[in-house]
Design an enzyme around this catalytic site. Sequence first.
Site, short mmCIF file in Angstrom:
data_model
loop_
_atom_site.label_atom_id
_atom_site.label_comp_id
_atom_site.label_asym_id
_atom_site.label_seq_id
_atom_site.Cartn_x
_atom_site.Cartn_y
_atom_site.Cartn_z
N ALA A 115 8.10 77.12 23.59
CA ALA A 115 8.76 75.84 23.86
C ALA A 115 8.69 75.61 25.37
O ALA A 115 8.56 76.56 26.15
CB ALA A 115 10.20 75.89 23.38
N GLY A 130 8.05 79.82 20.75
CA GLY A 130 7.86 78.74 19.78
C GLY A 130 6.43 78.66 19.26
O GLY A 130 6.20 78.21 18.14
N GLU A 135 6.30 81.18 16.57
CA GLU A 135 7.08 80.63 15.43
C GLU A 135 6.28 79.55 14.70
O GLU A 135 6.33 79.46 13.47
CB GLU A 135 8.40 80.05 15.96
N GLU A 139 11.67 85.36 24.11
CA GLU A 139 12.83 84.54 24.51
C GLU A 139 13.92 85.36 25.18
O GLU A 139 14.58 84.90 26.12
CB GLU A 139 13.43 83.84 23.28
N1 CO8 Z 1 6.83 76.21 29.06
C1 CO8 Z 1 6.42 75.41 30.06
N2 CO8 Z 1 5.34 75.66 30.82
C2 CO8 Z 1 4.64 76.78 30.55
C3 CO8 Z 1 5.00 77.64 29.50
C4 CO8 Z 1 6.15 77.32 28.73
N3 CO8 Z 1 6.56 78.06 27.70
N4 CO8 Z 1 4.12 78.66 29.49
C5 CO8 Z 1 3.24 78.43 30.47
N5 CO8 Z 1 3.55 77.30 31.11
C6 CO8 Z 1 2.86 76.69 32.26
C7 CO8 Z 1 3.14 77.43 33.53
O1 CO8 Z 1 4.38 76.98 34.09
C8 CO8 Z 1 1.95 77.05 34.36
O2 CO8 Z 1 2.12 75.75 34.87
P1 CO8 Z 1 1.75 75.42 36.41
O3 CO8 Z 1 0.26 75.65 36.49
O4 CO8 Z 1 2.11 73.98 36.55
O5 CO8 Z 1 2.51 76.36 37.24
C9 CO8 Z 1 0.82 76.98 33.34
O6 CO8 Z 1 1.46 76.84 32.08
C10 CO8 Z 1 -0.02 78.26 33.31
O7 CO8 Z 1 0.86 79.36 33.12
P2 CO8 Z 1 0.88 80.64 34.09
O8 CO8 Z 1 0.49 80.26 35.47
O9 CO8 Z 1 2.21 81.30 33.93
O10 CO8 Z 1 -0.29 81.48 33.43
P3 CO8 Z 1 -0.42 83.09 33.42
O11 CO8 Z 1 -1.78 83.36 32.90
O12 CO8 Z 1 -0.05 83.65 34.72
O13 CO8 Z 1 0.67 83.57 32.34
C11 CO8 Z 1 1.87 83.53 30.28
C12 CO8 Z 1 0.55 83.21 31.00
C13 CO8 Z 1 2.08 85.05 30.22
C14 CO8 Z 1 1.78 83.00 28.87
C15 CO8 Z 1 3.05 82.88 31.04
O14 CO8 Z 1 2.74 81.51 31.26
C16 CO8 Z 1 4.34 82.94 30.32
O15 CO8 Z 1 5.00 83.99 30.29
N6 CO8 Z 1 4.79 81.81 29.73
C17 CO8 Z 1 6.08 81.72 29.07
C18 CO8 Z 1 6.08 82.44 27.75
C19 CO8 Z 1 7.44 82.36 27.14
O16 CO8 Z 1 8.42 82.90 27.63
N7 CO8 Z 1 7.55 81.66 25.99
C20 CO8 Z 1 8.77 81.48 25.28
C21 CO8 Z 1 9.46 80.21 25.72
S1 CO8 Z 1 11.07 80.02 25.01
C22 CO8 Z 1 10.76 79.51 23.42
O17 CO8 Z 1 9.65 79.32 23.00
C23 CO8 Z 1 11.95 79.31 22.56
C24 CO8 Z 1 11.60 78.53 21.30
C25 CO8 Z 1 12.81 77.99 20.64
C26 CO8 Z 1 13.52 76.98 21.46
C27 CO8 Z 1 14.67 76.35 20.86
C28 CO8 Z 1 15.61 75.95 21.92
C29 CO8 Z 1 16.68 75.17 21.89
#
Ligand code: CO8
Length: 257
Positions: free
Chosen positions: A63, A108, A111, A131
């Site tokens: 998400a 997400g 999921e 998460e």
């Molecule tokens: N949300 C928003 N932006 C994201 C997300 C995300 N989940 N994942 C990546 N991005 C963006 C980064 O911010 C980045 O943007 P920018 O270039 O503008 O800085 C771009 O995508 C590329 O990402 P990275 O630079 O971080 O790329 P890396 O290769 O270094 O890393 C990863 C890749 C490991 C996947 C890393 O991006 C990461 O850890 N992402 C987050 C993963 C995560 O924690 N996901 C779970 C999110 S919470 C969730 O899904 C809950 C679901 C239920 C919600 C219900 C709520 C009420």
Amino acid sequence: MEALTFEHTDGIGFITLNRPKALNALNSTMLNELAHVLSEVRGAGLSALILTGSGDRAFAAGADIAEMLDFSAQDAEAFSAGGQGVFELLESFPAPTIAAVKGFALGGGCELAMACDFVLASPTAVFGQPEVKLGVIPGFGGTQRLARRVGRQRALELMLTGRNVKAEEAVALGIALEVVTEGDVVEAARTLAGRIARNGPAAVRWIKAVVHESEGKDAASGMAAERAHFALCFSTNDQKEGMAAFIEKRRATFTGL
Ligand code: CO8
């Protein structure tokens, strides 16, 4: 549409999550568009629906964290309820659904993949429910669907540590069906869809419906649903054709009637 694309060829629908710069993170726009497409094509008689992410880096990295950052508890409840509703639309979709996963399927994104009937993984696929590392819990059905796929103990280990799982381990655990080592994972999904589409269309739909609707219910009501649908098959031309073709040693020509 802004955050995803939908197209269909040869009776197969393709949904591509299309926010590659944000690794296809699921925001409200994407969830609304997903709900819209799933509702619009529900009755269209597709033989399968394939979901994938644009680009090679991600199916969906979760998400959208930027969108959730300043959520109140009320906002979070609404976002979770909305996402759960969309994923239920997907899980109960009448035709088989296949997630073709390249790169990250996290939070997400994992999921979403698990709300599909089948998950095919490219060798680069990475799954996980991270998460807990953000101080939250899965909110789009992960606590339920992951436990169903991998069992309570493993689901708790994955969700409480937030560790990622690579493609081979995802298959061993039951998160994914198989790793596609030859060729493209979307092509493999199309091939799987084609193998299913050779069979009686009503039988395909009813097998999925019985399995889905019986989930979480007692065995007796599952058996009753199976019996009722088994009987329904005998009011179709395809049952006559399928069985006659077997006796006559030829390939069946199903019409879906
Ligand atoms: N949300 C928003 N932006 C994201 C997300 C995300 N989940 N994942 C990546 N991005 C963006 C980064 O911010 C980045 O943007 P920018 O270039 O503008 O800085 C771009 O995508 C590329 O990402 P990275 O630079 O971080 O790329 P890396 O290769 O270094 O890393 C990863 C890749 C490991 C996947 C890393 O991006 C990461 O850890 N992402 C987050 C993963 C995560 O924690 N996901 C779970 C999110 S919470 C969730 O899904 C809950 C679901 C239920 C919600 C219900 C709520 C009420």
